[in-house]
Design a protein around this motif. Structure first.
Motif, PDB file in Angstrom:
ATOM      1  N   ALA A   1       0.827  -1.325  -0.066  1.00 60.94           N
ATOM      2  CA  ALA A   1       0.170  -0.078  -0.054  1.00 60.94           C
ATOM      3  C   ALA A   1       0.709   1.388  -0.196  1.00 60.94           C
ATOM      4  O   ALA A   1       0.599   2.374  -0.789  1.00 60.94           O
ATOM      5  CB  ALA A   1      -0.970  -0.124   1.338  1.00 60.94           C
ATOM      6  N   PHE A   2       2.023   1.391   0.821  1.00 58.74           N
ATOM      7  CA  PHE A   2       2.766   2.402   0.860  1.00 58.74           C
ATOM      8  C   PHE A   2       3.477   2.810  -0.776  1.00 58.74           C
ATOM      9  O   PHE A   2       3.392   3.837  -1.112  1.00 58.74           O
ATOM     10  CB  PHE A   2       3.969   2.169   1.702  1.00 58.74           C
ATOM     11  N   THR A   3       3.815   1.631  -1.306  1.00 61.63           N
ATOM     12  CA  THR A   3       4.465   1.795  -2.679  1.00 61.63           C
ATOM     13  C   THR A   3       3.361   2.284  -3.628  1.00 61.63           C
ATOM     14  O   THR A   3       3.576   3.268  -4.462  1.00 61.63           O
ATOM     15  CB  THR A   3       5.082   0.336  -2.998  1.00 61.63           C
ATOM     16  N   GLU A   4       2.221   1.787  -3.776  1.00 57.29           N
ATOM     17  CA  GLU A   4       1.323   1.963  -4.382  1.00 57.29           C
ATOM     18  C   GLU A   4       0.652   3.580  -4.298  1.00 57.29           C
ATOM     19  O   GLU A   4       0.417   4.268  -5.164  1.00 57.29           O
ATOM     20  CB  GLU A   4       0.061   1.084  -4.285  1.00 57.29           C
ATOM     21  N   ASN A   5       0.627   3.843  -2.882  1.00 52.55           N
ATOM     22  CA  ASN A   5       0.077   5.190  -2.706  1.00 52.55           C
ATOM     23  C   ASN A   5       1.389   6.373  -2.839  1.00 52.55           C
ATOM     24  O   ASN A   5       0.790   7.524  -3.369  1.00 52.55           O
ATOM     25  CB  ASN A   5      -0.418   5.456  -1.170  1.00 52.55           C
ATOM     26  N   TYR A   6       2.388   6.005  -2.691  1.00 53.78           N
ATOM     27  CA  TYR A   6       3.688   7.066  -2.663  1.00 53.78           C
ATOM     28  C   TYR A   6       4.581   6.799  -3.708  1.00 53.78           C
ATOM     29  O   TYR A   6       5.456   7.798  -3.763  1.00 53.78           O
ATOM     30  CB  TYR A   6       4.206   6.976  -1.178  1.00 53.78           C
ATOM     31  N   LEU A   7       4.936   5.880  -4.237  1.00 52.58           N
ATOM     32  CA  LEU A   7       6.057   5.745  -5.113  1.00 52.58           C
ATOM     33  C   LEU A   7       5.608   5.614  -6.466  1.00 52.58           C
ATOM     34  O   LEU A   7       6.118   6.198  -7.342  1.00 52.58           O
ATOM     35  CB  LEU A   7       6.813   4.203  -4.781  1.00 52.58           C
ATOM     36  N   LYS A   8       4.206   5.111  -6.792  1.00 53.67           N
ATOM     37  CA  LYS A   8       3.678   5.102  -8.070  1.00 53.67           C
ATOM     38  C   LYS A   8       3.704   6.456  -8.754  1.00 53.67           C
ATOM     39  O   LYS A   8       4.037   6.872  -9.739  1.00 53.67           O
ATOM     40  CB  LYS A   8       2.373   4.439  -8.137  1.00 53.67           C
ATOM     41  N   LYS A   9       3.064   7.581  -7.893  1.00 59.83           N
ATOM     42  CA  LYS A   9       2.914   8.744  -8.432  1.00 59.83           C
ATOM     43  C   LYS A   9       4.365   9.615  -8.863  1.00 59.83           C
ATOM     44  O   LYS A   9       4.212  10.275  -9.660  1.00 59.83           O
ATOM     45  CB  LYS A   9       2.170   9.674  -7.426  1.00 59.83           C
ATOM     46  N   PHE A  10       5.512   8.930  -8.259  1.00 58.46           N
ATOM     47  CA  PHE A  10       6.647   9.593  -8.911  1.00 58.46           C
ATOM     48  C   PHE A  10       7.240   8.888  -9.839  1.00 58.46           C
ATOM     49  O   PHE A  10       8.498   8.693  -9.995  1.00 58.46           O
ATOM     50  CB  PHE A  10       7.605   9.672  -7.552  1.00 58.46           C
ATOM     51  N   GLY A  11       6.565   7.715 -10.438  1.00 62.76           N
ATOM     52  CA  GLY A  11       6.995   7.269 -11.612  1.00 62.76           C
ATOM     53  C   GLY A  11       7.935   5.853 -11.121  1.00 62.76           C
ATOM     54  O   GLY A  11       8.706   5.441 -11.906  1.00 62.76           O
ATOM     55  N   VAL A  12       7.666   5.080 -10.001  1.00 60.56           N
ATOM     56  CA  VAL A  12       8.097   3.925  -9.919  1.00 60.56           C
ATOM     57  C   VAL A  12       7.424   2.694 -10.253  1.00 60.56           C
ATOM     58  O   VAL A  12       6.157   2.893  -9.837  1.00 60.56           O
ATOM     59  CB  VAL A  12       8.628   4.078  -8.404  1.00 60.56           C
ATOM     60  N   GLU A  13       7.791   1.877 -10.888  1.00 61.70           N
ATOM     61  CA  GLU A  13       6.918   0.775 -11.057  1.00 61.70           C
ATOM     62  C   GLU A  13       7.113  -0.446 -10.190  1.00 61.70           C
ATOM     63  O   GLU A  13       8.129  -0.881  -9.992  1.00 61.70           O
ATOM     64  CB  GLU A  13       7.373  -0.024 -12.775  1.00 61.70           C
ATOM     65  N   ILE A  14       5.878  -0.846 -10.150  1.00 62.09           N
ATOM     66  CA  ILE A  14       5.806  -1.839  -8.770  1.00 62.09           C
ATOM     67  C   ILE A  14       5.154  -3.210  -9.259  1.00 62.09           C
ATOM     68  O   ILE A  14       4.207  -3.254  -9.985  1.00 62.09           O
ATOM     69  CB  ILE A  14       4.955  -1.311  -7.796  1.00 62.09           C
ATOM     70  N   HIS A  15       5.996  -4.298  -8.915  1.00 59.31           N
ATOM     71  CA  HIS A  15       5.344  -5.414  -9.503  1.00 59.31           C
ATOM     72  C   HIS A  15       5.392  -6.518  -8.163  1.00 59.31           C
ATOM     73  O   HIS A  15       6.236  -6.381  -7.245  1.00 59.31           O
ATOM     74  CB  HIS A  15       6.313  -6.203 -10.479  1.00 59.31           C
ATOM     75  N   ALA A  16       4.298  -7.274  -8.161  1.00 58.28           N
ATOM     76  CA  ALA A  16       3.994  -8.032  -6.709  1.00 58.28           C
ATOM     77  C   ALA A  16       3.952  -9.640  -7.299  1.00 58.28           C
ATOM     78  O   ALA A  16       2.764  -9.664  -8.206  1.00 58.28           O
ATOM     79  CB  ALA A  16       2.954  -7.386  -5.699  1.00 58.28           C
ATOM     80  N   VAL A  17       4.754 -10.478  -6.785  1.00 59.62           N
ATOM     81  CA  VAL A  17       4.404 -11.624  -7.170  1.00 59.62           C
ATOM     82  C   VAL A  17       4.194 -12.574  -5.732  1.00 59.62           C
ATOM     83  O   VAL A  17       4.834 -12.167  -4.726  1.00 59.62           O
ATOM     84  CB  VAL A  17       5.628 -12.498  -8.110  1.00 59.62           C
TER      85      VAL A  17
END
Ligand SMILES: Cc1ncc(COP(=O)(O)O)c(C=O)c1O
Length: 371
Positions: free
Chosen positions: A107-123
């Motif tokens: 949730a932290f990465t989705e809310n705060y990193l994504k908006k700065f252009g970080v791509e998030i993958h979860a497996v």
């Protein structure tokens, strides 16, 4: 030559003050925002309390002794996790997370990193070994995962990631540095919510990171200094006090958990049990190789929400709460949050320090005639 002490002794003594005549046995909290700072600032051990505090030094040294690395403390586990991402990840980077790990990390990465252009993958944990790590700047995972207790071979994972040029951070909250040592297994960063077993008294939120890499250490330290994500001296001192009994508490918690896991496996009302210490558990083999102890968390499935809620309502001694690692045995139906991908009847049990017979009879009574 000074004899190397056993880890269980180091934990009791770690980070405490000198043995000079008349000095206190414990290091005590220093409440100050400022330090005497005349003229040249370079040679001052402490300058301002957002940068460092002697109470922090004592605990960082104590935990660092067990982690085998340099430590930075934070006001919660999430603050330590956020610091790791904020300090090490930049716009355009890709990061790899665990789909079955602690939801707030995702949730932290989705809310705060994504908006700065970080791509998030979860497996899922089981799919981690197959990943192409050359795509990722940072892989951040838990082992054992919370709440389903899947274990990944950290040594192998670190090798693959390093060969591909990435970094590996392990959230070690379910084990603590005594139960498992991520840095010696090859991880670049070990992260822990000390709110849980490391402090162990359910009275403080706290966290830390440990690393052997000076560049990583400096990046995360700078984040802490500039963001002000710092713990107070009182909380720091409480965690230091809790830490000194960690080995003793874990010994009781793990021995209780081993007995209870066996009780649950043998019980007809229970569909399935996950505990890395059970010979039949999918995690058993790797857990034996890389963990110093099998942990104090057990997950088991009562199939339906109704059965799980009935079980919880019948417990007298065991407390229903959303945490783990404390002296008190705690239990929770995880699906009530709607954040974990688990069945409606899944129960997470964090085994505490009570007498095992009392715990076993409380559970036996709550499971009676349950379908
Ligand atoms: C595995 C794991 N990591 C991190 C955290 C976050 O820790 P805190 O609640 O101290 O912020 C938790 C909290 O439950 C956790 O279970």
């Amino acid at each position: 030559m000074k004899k190397e002490l056993k880890t269980s002794t180091k934990v009791v003594h770690a980070g405490t003050s000198t043995s000079n005549q008349g000095t206190s046995i414990n290091s005590n909290p220093i409440f100050t925002s400022a330090f005497h700072l005349k003229g040249n600032i370079e040679n001052a051990s402490h300058q301002y309390a957002r940068f460092h505090n002697p109470t922090w030094d004592a605990l960082e040294n104590a935990i660092g002794d067990i982690e085998g690395g340099k430590v930075l403390i934070f006001p919660s586990g999430m603050a330590a996790i956020a610091a790791t991402f904020m300090a090490l990840v930049s716009s355009g980077d890709r990061i790899l997370l665990q789909a079955d790990g602690y939801y707030a990390t995702r949730a932290f990465t989705e809310n705060y990193l994504k908006k700065f252009g970080v791509e998030i993958h979860a497996v899922k944990t089981c799919d981690l070994p197959e990943q192409d790590f050359s795509k990722y700047k940072l892989t951040f995972i838990e082992s054992p995962s919370n709440p389903l207790l899947d274990v990944i071979d950290i040594r192998q994972l670190a090798k693959h990631i390093h060969r591909a040029g990435g970094l590996l951070a392990i959230d070690n909250t379910t084990m603590t540095p005594l139960g498992q040592n991520p840095l010696s297994l090859g991880a670049d960063i070990s992260v822990c919510s000390d709110t849980k077993a490391l402090n162990g008294h359910s009275d403080v939120l706290f966290g830390h990171i440990a690393t052997n890499d000076d560049d990583i250490f400096q990046e995360i330290e700078l984040w802490r200094k500039l963001s002000g994500s710092i713990p107070g001296p009182m909380e720091t001192w409480l965690v230091h006090r809790g830490f000194s009994s960690l080995d003793m508490r874990l010994e009781r918690m793990v021995s209780n958990a081993e007995k209870i896991a066996q009780q649950l496996v043998d019980h007809p009302a229970i569909k399935s049990v996950r505990y890395p210490g059970l010979k039949t558990d999918p995690s058993f083999k790797i857990a034996q190789q890389q963990m110093n102890m099998m942990g104090f968390i057990i997950s088991f499935d009562l199939e339906t929400q109704k059965s799980a809620e009935l079980f919880l309502s019948r417990l007298n001694l065991i407390t229903e709460a959303t945490s783990f690692g404390g002296m008190h045995t705690m239990v929770e139906r995880r699906a009530r949050w709607g954040t974990d991908n688990v069945s409606e009847g899944l129960i997470r049990l964090s085994v505490g320090c009570e007498n095992s017979n009392d715990l076993i009879s409380d559970i036996e009574n709550a499971l009676k005639d349950l379908k």
